[in-house]
Design an enzyme around this catalytic site. Structure first.
Site, short mmCIF file in Angstrom:
data_model
loop_
_atom_site.label_atom_id
_atom_site.label_comp_id
_atom_site.label_asym_id
_atom_site.label_seq_id
_atom_site.Cartn_x
_atom_site.Cartn_y
_atom_site.Cartn_z
N GLU A 105 -5.72 -9.23 11.61
CA GLU A 105 -4.29 -9.37 11.28
C GLU A 105 -3.48 -9.19 12.55
O GLU A 105 -3.76 -8.29 13.35
CB GLU A 105 -3.80 -8.31 10.29
CG GLU A 105 -4.27 -8.47 8.88
CD GLU A 105 -3.72 -7.37 7.96
OE1 GLU A 105 -2.66 -6.79 8.27
OE2 GLU A 105 -4.38 -7.10 6.96
N GLU A 129 -8.07 -1.22 6.70
CA GLU A 129 -7.17 -0.18 7.17
C GLU A 129 -7.33 1.15 6.43
O GLU A 129 -6.41 1.61 5.72
CB GLU A 129 -5.71 -0.65 7.08
CG GLU A 129 -5.42 -1.89 7.90
CD GLU A 129 -3.93 -2.26 7.91
OE1 GLU A 129 -3.11 -1.52 7.34
OE2 GLU A 129 -3.59 -3.29 8.51
O1 IFM Z 1 1.10 -6.37 4.78
C1 IFM Z 1 0.32 -5.49 5.51
C2 IFM Z 1 -1.14 -5.68 5.17
O2 IFM Z 1 -1.39 -5.52 3.83
C3 IFM Z 1 -1.98 -4.68 5.94
N1 IFM Z 1 -1.67 -4.68 7.34
C4 IFM Z 1 -0.28 -4.63 7.73
C5 IFM Z 1 0.51 -5.69 6.99
C6 IFM Z 1 1.99 -5.64 7.41
O3 IFM Z 1 2.54 -4.40 7.14
#
Ligand code: IFM
Length: 460
Positions: free
Chosen positions: A363, A173
């Site tokens: 994710e 990210e």
């Molecule tokens: O916890 C975070 C993660 O570290 C990165 N992506 C989003 C998740 C939820 O906010």
């Protein structure tokens, strides 16, 4: 918006589909001051009053560093075939550059061996936001040297673990690391400067390219890619002004990263919008950078949680865009709209516009205020429904032609949710942070049963 049917069909997913759970180092490991780990920008940020809810920090987190074996058993009990974790740079190269800390490498070596013994494929992320503080002291991501330092660190990790790790994610990210870290200051190191944040974005992308180079050199049989957090952007109305606003939002959140990673230049419309704040105007895009950033990868990792619905709003922020909160939708505990159809839309668009070799949802998940029942169970039906809808949306994307190859639930267990401390729980395992007892939630039971059925189907 229309939502897909709730219960996904495990048989829609092909053999060898990757089913995993995901975490990151600072969010779960704890042991922040042990075995030679140096402070990261998150240790510093947490120690700064007012930055993290309740003044919490990752000193102990889920104490995963000391509970490695039982946590690996837990992962195995969930029936997944992959585990995505990140390596803490300050454990491996505590001075940011130079000296390697063997104790740090040993921990991840044990982790990788423990996964392989349990037939779980390791998916290693090189950078999930825990920059060594020493490198922030020298300028952090707005400084080009930080990208070069990541290249050296990637060389160390790939050399040490590449014999066993064949799936590599360079950067997690970059939008969050750049914009929340240096633009609006919600994340470490807490700076609020638009130009700095776009300088950081360029160097994070350069670091991605250098990470790919290290993987190619040291692990020629590996698969490597980047993980971007993407959200499809929809206009609030059909007006030309709102459509243009959605395109600007798309430039900010999506195209700024996708275009260069897929071998194009940065999106010109957004470079112009940024004006003096763009890395181009700052003279930071040097000859060869775009070739490095656009080096061929084997997959695109996408972290998807929600969508954006926006309208044109002259005077609002630097983009003249306002995000809306559509009525009648469901929202998670972060007030993020539950929008599974947007996952399908996004995947189809990615395939059409960028043609990635494969797409992994690296994710996806939701936070809700969980409570433990008197009988010790955690019945998180809203989260279960969220997973069902999003896994179904992945199936729809695949049926529509997107090259979906895997899905990782965020997160294996409740953990340190950055500026929100321990307040926001994303786990499919509940963690009692006083006792460190782990309890599989209802959503975890559903996920375990689903991925088990999906993989049994493949053996038939
Ligand atoms: O916890 C975070 C993660 O570290 C990165 N992506 C989003 C998740 C939820 O906010």
């Amino acid at each position: 918006m229309t939502q897909p049917k709730t219960e996904p069909n495990p048989q829609r997913f092909p053999p060898r589909f990757t089913w995993g759970v995901a975490t990151s180092s600072y969010q779960i490991e704890g042991a922040a001051h042990e075995d030679g780990r140096s402070p990261s920008i998150w240790d510093t940020f947490c120690a700064t009053p007012g930055k993290v809810l309740n003044g919490e920090n990752g000193d102990v987190a889920c104490d995963h560093y000391h509970r490695l074996d039982t946590d690996l058993d837990l992962i195995q009990s969930m029936g997944v075939n992959a585990y995505r974790f990140s390596v803490a740079w300050p454990r491996i190269v505590p001075d940011g550059r130079g000296r390697t800390n063997q104790a740090g490498l040993d921990f991840y070596s044990r982790l990788v061996d423990g996964l392989l013994t349990r037939n779980i494929t390791p998916w290693l992320t090189l950078y999930h936001w825990d920059l060594p503080q020493v490198l922030q002291d020298k300028g952090g991501w707005p400084a080009r040297d930080t990208a070069l330092a990541l290249g050296d660190y990637a060389d160390v990790v790939t050399t040490a673990l590449g014999d066993r790790v064949k799936h590599w994610i360079t950067i997690n990210e970059p939008w969050v690391a750049a914009f929340l870290g240096y633009g609006n200051g919600i994340h470490a190191p807490g700076h609020t400067d638009l130009a700095e944040s776009f300088a950081a974005s360029h160097h994070l992308l350069l670091a991605h390219g250098l990470g790919v180079q290290a993987v190619r050199k040291n692990v020629p049989d590996a698969q490597v890619g980047i993980t971007l957090n993407l959200a499809a952007a929809y206009p609030a109305t059909d007006s030309e002004a709102d459509k243009a606003a959605a395109w600007r939002q798309d430039g900010f959140a999506n195209r700024w990263y996708l275009d260069p990673v897929f071998g194009q230049d940065y999106p010109q419309d957004f470079v112009e919008l940024l004006g003096a704040a763009s890395p181009q105007a700052q003279g930071l895009v040097l000859p060869g950078d775009l070739e490095m950033i656009g080096a061929k990868t084997d997959f695109l990792g996408v972290n998807m949680y929600t969508r954006s619905v926006v309208e044109d709003a002259p005077g609002e922020g630097f983009m003249n865009v306002r995000g809306l909160r559509p009525e009648g939708s469901e929202y998670t505990g972060f007030d993020w709209e539950v929008a599974p159809q947007s996952l399908t839309d996004l995947m189809l668009r990615l395939q059409k516009d960028y043609n990635p070799a494969a797409i992994y949802i690296t994710e996806n998940g939701a936070t809700y205020p969980d409570t433990m029942n008197a009988d010790g169970s955690v019945q998180d039906d809203a989260r279960t429904r969220y997973f069902q809808q999003h896994v179904a949306a992945v199936g729809d994307a695949m049926a529509g032609g997107a090259k979906m190859a895997g899905y990782f639930a965020w997160s294996l267990m409740d953990n340190f949710e950055w500026a929100e401390g321990y307040d926001k729980r994303f786990g499919i395992v509940y963690v009692d942070f006083d006792t460190q007892v782990r309890t599989l939630k209802g959503s975890g039971q559903w996920y375990r049963d689903f991925v088990t059925r999906a993989q049994e189907g493949q053996l038939a």
